[in-house]
Design an enzyme around this catalytic site. Sequence first.
Site, PDB file in Angstrom:
ATOM      1  N   HIS A  99       6.059  33.586 -29.654  1.00 18.37           N
ATOM      2  CA  HIS A  99       5.825  33.623 -31.097  1.00 18.37           C
ATOM      3  C   HIS A  99       5.185  34.983 -31.397  1.00 18.37           C
ATOM      4  O   HIS A  99       4.427  35.495 -30.572  1.00 18.37           O
ATOM      5  CB  HIS A  99       4.792  32.599 -31.570  1.00 18.37           C
ATOM      6  CG  HIS A  99       5.024  31.171 -31.234  1.00 18.37           C
ATOM      7  ND1 HIS A  99       4.711  30.627 -30.015  1.00 18.37           N
ATOM      8  CD2 HIS A  99       5.477  30.142 -31.991  1.00 18.37           C
ATOM      9  CE1 HIS A  99       4.983  29.324 -30.032  1.00 18.37           C
ATOM     10  NE2 HIS A  99       5.450  29.001 -31.206  1.00 18.37           N
ATOM     11  N   ASP A 102       1.528  35.149 -30.531  1.00 21.99           N
ATOM     12  CA  ASP A 102       1.119  35.149 -29.116  1.00 21.99           C
ATOM     13  C   ASP A 102       0.967  36.571 -28.595  1.00 21.99           C
ATOM     14  O   ASP A 102       0.246  36.802 -27.627  1.00 21.99           O
ATOM     15  CB  ASP A 102       2.190  34.508 -28.212  1.00 21.99           C
ATOM     16  CG  ASP A 102       2.636  33.157 -28.689  1.00 21.99           C
ATOM     17  OD1 ASP A 102       1.815  32.457 -29.281  1.00 21.99           O
ATOM     18  OD2 ASP A 102       3.820  32.813 -28.456  1.00 21.99           O
TER      19      ASP A 102
HETATM   20  C1  XLS Z   1       4.823  22.582 -30.246  1.00 26.20           C
HETATM   21  C2  XLS Z   1       6.098  23.227 -29.961  1.00 26.20           C
HETATM   22  C3  XLS Z   1       6.067  24.751 -29.968  1.00 26.20           C
HETATM   23  C4  XLS Z   1       7.455  25.295 -30.081  1.00 26.20           C
HETATM   24  C5  XLS Z   1       7.552  26.714 -30.494  1.00 26.20           C
HETATM   25  O1  XLS Z   1       4.637  21.401 -30.016  1.00 26.20           O
HETATM   26  O2  XLS Z   1       6.584  22.747 -28.736  1.00 26.20           O
HETATM   27  O3  XLS Z   1       5.412  25.227 -28.852  1.00 26.20           O
HETATM   28  O4  XLS Z   1       8.156  25.144 -28.874  1.00 26.20           O
HETATM   29  O5  XLS Z   1       6.992  26.936 -31.735  1.00 26.20           O
END
Ligand code: XLS
Length: 435
Positions: A99, A102
């Site tokens: 993301h 991150d």
């Molecule tokens: C949260 C989600 C997130 C997605 C990406 O529960 O799994 O990590 O994979 O935004």
Amino acid sequence: MSDFFKGIDKVKYEGPESTNPLAFRYYNPDEVVLGKPLKDHLRFAIAYWHSFAWEGGDPFGGRTFGRPWFEDGMDAARLKADVAFDLFSLLGAPYFCFHDADVRPEGEIYAKSVKRLNKIADLFEEKMAETGVKLLWGTANLFSNRRFMAGASTNPDPDVFAYSAATIKANMDVTKRLGGENYVLWGGREGYETLLNTRMGQEMDQMGRMLSMVVDYKHKIGFEGTILIEPKPQEPTKHQYDYDVGTVYGFLKKYGLENDVKVNIEVGHAILAGHTFEHEVALAAAHGIFGSIDMNRNDMQSGWDTDQFPNNVPEVAMAYYHILKAGGFTTGGTNFDAKLRRQSIDPEDLLYGHIGGMDTCARGLKAAAAIIEDGSYDQFLEDRYAGWKGAEAQAMLKGERSLEDIAARVEKDDINPEPRSGRQEYLENLINRFV
Ligand code: XLS
Ligand code: NI
Ligand code: NI
């Protein structure tokens, strides 16, 4: 190489007899299974957020991990990238996912955040060229900042919708630039806490509009990757609109997007929705919208999305069976959306988690391939549905018969079906021969 993983060598395949905790026992990347090397079947990816951004907090306590990049500046972000690519290389993971939030510190204004994202993307470009690691998917974090507390595209405030659209655009641009093979939208806070303050129909129209713009933009910029929705039923909101695969399919149909968007299915999310993971994979395949997977496991007692590394072979084997039967991954892959437990604070814990996950998936995929090669399970299903190959059955299915036609035939031929065993226990035993 940074010195974070000092003393740890590239993880090698040593075979099932190895007692080396820093070796693969089942994941032999070049082993050919069903005509293809394991690494091309599994297409492993490491999730930036869990392994490098998450600090080990829970609702009762904050950071437990000591990481030299846990400061809020661009230098820290660069160090984090160094360590991330070290881990990808040590594990021989072909892909990663991230993301925006991150990888770069948030700016005070939108333009600054985008500028920082692009700076980090420059660095990623270099590192990707150096290591050969590729981007499975990029995505925007539209849920952590307080501006998104009432949703992103589903927010009652159109300015938040606009901010979200702009952020998605920036992330799609970066994903395309880095050669990303997919772009993911997980509806972080696209749902509600209470229906008392919510107009569901309006919010879903907003979400449909955003997704349509994403698809338009994908074509406009020539992004060749797949747009993926990641279903999840609850958490963080009480109710998420992308509840499960079935709900997402209905949503895509309603907004005419079922040919442009596929799904990224996560193990823990399937379980939260009251399904098995293989149910979600099989349903997506049946609808023609299977895309990619977020691999992890939930603690069966705790009732929330614990994002643990998978370690149960039978659980993943049937999921890979359905993936293989659907033709395997095309642009998708196996992304470890999994994090360490908060007491696992050492650098080598990051390796143990991923090594175990990769070995579990490799064993599961090999078991699935063995089921397919043996053929008796597929033959069982063939036989069970064989009646539908008959001419009259085909005519019924194709819409060439009406209820009156069928009623007349049942009466004339004196049709009186004889029940047949579903053979569940036999099948469970059969599958257990391979897992
Ligand atoms: C949260 C989600 C997130 C997605 C990406 O529960 O799994 O990590 O994979 O935004
Ligand atoms: Ni996920
Ligand atoms: Ni999740």
